[in-house]
Structures are given as C-alpha cells and as structure tokens.
Design an enzyme around this catalytic site. Structure first.
Site, PDB file in Angstrom:
ATOM      1  N   GLY A  43      18.738  64.063 -15.423  1.00  0.00           N
ATOM      2  CA  GLY A  43      20.109  64.008 -15.924  1.00  0.00           C
ATOM      3  C   GLY A  43      20.298  63.388 -17.289  1.00  0.00           C
ATOM      4  O   GLY A  43      21.261  63.688 -17.983  1.00  0.00           O
ATOM      5  N   ASP A 101      27.062  55.365 -10.501  1.00  0.00           N
ATOM      6  CA  ASP A 101      28.004  55.699  -9.437  1.00  0.00           C
ATOM      7  C   ASP A 101      28.018  54.517  -8.462  1.00  0.00           C
ATOM      8  O   ASP A 101      28.684  53.514  -8.704  1.00  0.00           O
ATOM      9  CB  ASP A 101      27.524  57.004  -8.809  1.00  0.00           C
ATOM     10  CG  ASP A 101      28.501  57.594  -7.818  1.00  0.00           C
ATOM     11  OD1 ASP A 101      29.708  57.396  -7.972  1.00  0.00           O
ATOM     12  OD2 ASP A 101      28.049  58.271  -6.875  1.00  0.00           O
ATOM     13  N   LYS A 129      31.367  55.317 -13.169  1.00  0.00           N
ATOM     14  CA  LYS A 129      32.427  55.518 -12.159  1.00  0.00           C
ATOM     15  C   LYS A 129      32.569  54.218 -11.385  1.00  0.00           C
ATOM     16  O   LYS A 129      32.042  54.075 -10.282  1.00  0.00           O
ATOM     17  CB  LYS A 129      31.989  56.621 -11.177  1.00  0.00           C
ATOM     18  CG  LYS A 129      32.510  57.993 -11.495  1.00  0.00           C
ATOM     19  CD  LYS A 129      32.501  58.888 -10.275  1.00  0.00           C
ATOM     20  CE  LYS A 129      31.232  59.658 -10.170  1.00  0.00           C
ATOM     21  NZ  LYS A 129      31.242  60.686  -9.114  1.00  0.00           N
ATOM     22  N   PHE A 150      33.675  64.296  -8.937  1.00  0.00           N
ATOM     23  CA  PHE A 150      32.299  64.756  -9.099  1.00  0.00           C
ATOM     24  C   PHE A 150      32.223  65.620 -10.349  1.00  0.00           C
ATOM     25  O   PHE A 150      32.865  66.656 -10.430  1.00  0.00           O
ATOM     26  CB  PHE A 150      31.832  65.537  -7.869  1.00  0.00           C
ATOM     27  CG  PHE A 150      30.368  65.841  -7.924  1.00  0.00           C
ATOM     28  CD1 PHE A 150      29.437  64.876  -7.581  1.00  0.00           C
ATOM     29  CD2 PHE A 150      29.922  67.080  -8.347  1.00  0.00           C
ATOM     30  CE1 PHE A 150      28.075  65.138  -7.661  1.00  0.00           C
ATOM     31  CE2 PHE A 150      28.565  67.365  -8.423  1.00  0.00           C
ATOM     32  CZ  PHE A 150      27.641  66.393  -8.077  1.00  0.00           C
ATOM     33  N   ARG A 163      23.501  71.710 -15.636  1.00  0.00           N
ATOM     34  CA  ARG A 163      23.008  70.669 -16.556  1.00  0.00           C
ATOM     35  C   ARG A 163      23.147  71.110 -18.009  1.00  0.00           C
ATOM     36  O   ARG A 163      23.224  70.293 -18.914  1.00  0.00           O
ATOM     37  CB  ARG A 163      21.521  70.384 -16.288  1.00  0.00           C
ATOM     38  CG  ARG A 163      21.234  69.718 -14.961  1.00  0.00           C
ATOM     39  CD  ARG A 163      19.785  69.245 -14.946  1.00  0.00           C
ATOM     40  NE  ARG A 163      19.283  68.961 -13.612  1.00  0.00           N
ATOM     41  CZ  ARG A 163      19.455  67.818 -12.965  1.00  0.00           C
ATOM     42  NH1 ARG A 163      20.157  66.851 -13.515  1.00  0.00           N
ATOM     43  NH2 ARG A 163      18.933  67.650 -11.770  1.00  0.00           N
TER      44      ARG A 163
HETATM   45  P1  5GP Z   1      24.005  55.865  -7.945  1.00  0.00           P
HETATM   46  O1  5GP Z   1      22.676  55.410  -7.468  1.00  0.00           O
HETATM   47  O2  5GP Z   1      24.604  55.049  -9.045  1.00  0.00           O
HETATM   48  O3  5GP Z   1      24.962  56.076  -6.806  1.00  0.00           O
HETATM   49  O4  5GP Z   1      23.789  57.335  -8.441  1.00  0.00           O
HETATM   50  C1  5GP Z   1      23.312  57.692  -9.639  1.00  0.00           C
HETATM   51  C2  5GP Z   1      22.931  59.151  -9.616  1.00  0.00           C
HETATM   52  O5  5GP Z   1      23.776  59.930  -8.735  1.00  0.00           O
HETATM   53  C3  5GP Z   1      23.124  59.744 -10.989  1.00  0.00           C
HETATM   54  O6  5GP Z   1      21.982  59.585 -11.768  1.00  0.00           O
HETATM   55  C4  5GP Z   1      23.441  61.190 -10.664  1.00  0.00           C
HETATM   56  O7  5GP Z   1      22.246  61.931 -10.575  1.00  0.00           O
HETATM   57  C5  5GP Z   1      24.112  61.161  -9.300  1.00  0.00           C
HETATM   58  N1  5GP Z   1      25.579  61.246  -9.415  1.00  0.00           N
HETATM   59  C6  5GP Z   1      26.471  60.285  -9.160  1.00  0.00           C
HETATM   60  N2  5GP Z   1      27.723  60.695  -9.410  1.00  0.00           N
HETATM   61  C7  5GP Z   1      27.623  61.968  -9.842  1.00  0.00           C
HETATM   62  C8  5GP Z   1      28.574  62.941 -10.291  1.00  0.00           C
HETATM   63  O8  5GP Z   1      29.793  62.758 -10.369  1.00  0.00           O
HETATM   64  N3  5GP Z   1      28.054  64.141 -10.672  1.00  0.00           N
HETATM   65  C9  5GP Z   1      26.738  64.422 -10.643  1.00  0.00           C
HETATM   66  N4  5GP Z   1      26.374  65.638 -11.021  1.00  0.00           N
HETATM   67  N5  5GP Z   1      25.822  63.530 -10.227  1.00  0.00           N
HETATM   68  C10 5GP Z   1      26.256  62.313  -9.846  1.00  0.00           C
END
Ligand code: 5GP
Length: 179
Positions: A43, A101, A129, A150, A163
């Site tokens: 990403g 996230d 977020k 999302f 992507r």
């Molecule tokens: P975390 O561990 O902070 O919950 O998640 C991070 C990863 O979750 C990011 O690197 C991404 O790959 C995925 N992710 C979290 N929120 C989103 C979103 O709104 N859209 C997308 N496409 N991926 C997300």
C-alpha cells in the site's frame, strides 16, 4: 473500475502538495542523520514514490511486507511476510504507511524494528483514521486525517484492486456486498 468510486476524497493534486510539505518537514527533522525509510508493501508504494522525491537529505530506502486486511475487516494478528534484508542497528528509521486504522500493524512493526536495534522509529502515514484506533499509537507525520470510511486508491486496495487510482476515493457500497 472508475464507476465503482462513489466520491473522490483526496485529489491527486492535494496528495502531491501534501507530500511536498511532508518531504520538507522530514528533511528538516532528519538533517543531522541518514534515515532508513521503510515502506510497508504494497500500500505504501505510490506514497513512498511521491514522498521520496521531496526529501532533500541523504536517506536509504527499504521495504517490508506485513499481512493486514482481507476485504474490509481486520484479520487480527499481523504477520511479517517479507522481512528486512539489512541491519538497522543504531539507525534512525522512518516507516512509510498508507493508512493507520486500528494501529495494530504499526504497533507490531515498531516493536519489531526496535527489537532489531533501531535507534529511533517514527512513522509517516498518508492517511489516518483516528476513530478506529484500538491501540495507543500515533504517526508522527500524517498526510490527511479522514473519517471512518473504507477508502481505496493511491496504493490502498479492495481485494488487491484499485491501488492504481491516482487519488483516494470511497467505494460504492454495492462493491463490498458482492465480495
Ligand atoms: P491497522 O493495523 O492500522 O488496523 O491497519 C492498517 C492496514 O489496514 C493498512 O495498511 C491497510 O492495508 C488496511 N486498511 C485500513 N483501513 C483501510 C481502508 O480504509 N482502506 C483500505 N483499502 N485499507 C485499509
């Protein structure tokens, strides 16, 4: 593909402008060292490319891959799929992430990089977020704070697609339902 995007949240131009600001700030903050800048695959790729053009000090670029999401829901534990193939002992490390996230991915990756001997570990994330956070972690540098939607594009995927969009957008809900 484009028909599935409900709304453009952050334009290509806004991303380019913000990357100029972030690059200038990072160049200033790391001017007395040579940071190892580590992109989290896949990403972070477009963000890394845009950001590094705007970093004006000596730096080194590396990549790691960690498992994150399948579809729109968290899978819980974070797994290291591709580890670093060099030493970061006593180096200042800057992680490049697409979005923070829940914060679980970053918490684990930061922990891992400190256990490998990094002197400092900071984070630059294109998106944040904060409403979704379940662990106490913040990126030191954030491109844009976004609501709890999302999003896809500029590196962010839905089931490995989207992507390549040059902007960050919100998918139409019907796209999730069939998945
Ligand atoms: P975390 O561990 O902070 O919950 O998640 C991070 C990863 O979750 C990011 O690197 C991404 O790959 C995925 N992710 C979290 N929120 C989103 C979103 O709104 N859209 C997308 N496409 N991926 C997300």
């Amino acid at each position: 593909m484009l028909d599935n995007v409900k709304e453009i949240l952050i334009s290509e131009e806004a991303i380019a402008n913000r990357c100029r600001e972030l690059g200038a700030q990072i160049s200033q903050d790391y001017k007395d060292t040579v940071p190892v800048i580590i992109g989290l695959l896949k990403g972070s790729v477009p963000f890394m490319a845009e950001l590094m053009k705007n970093i004006t000090i000596d730096c080194e670029i590396e990549f790691m891959a960690v498992a994150s999401y399948s579809g729109t829901e968290s899978m819980g534990d974070v797994r290291i799929l591709k580890d670093l193939d060099r030493s970061i002992i006593d180096h200042d490390v800057l992680i490049v992430e697409d979005i923070v996230d829940t914060g679980k991915t970053l918490e684990k990756v930061k922990e891992l990089l400190y256990s490998k001997g990094a002197k400092t570990v900071k984070v630059v994330s294109l998106l944040d977020k904060p409403d979704r956070r379940t662990v106490e972690i913040e990126a030191e540098y954030v491109g844009f704070t976004i609501p709890n939607e999302f999003v896809v594009g500029f590196g962010l995927d839905f089931n490995q697609k989207y992507r390549n969009l040059p902007y960050v957008g919100i998918l139409k809900e019907e796209c999730y339902k069939g998945a």
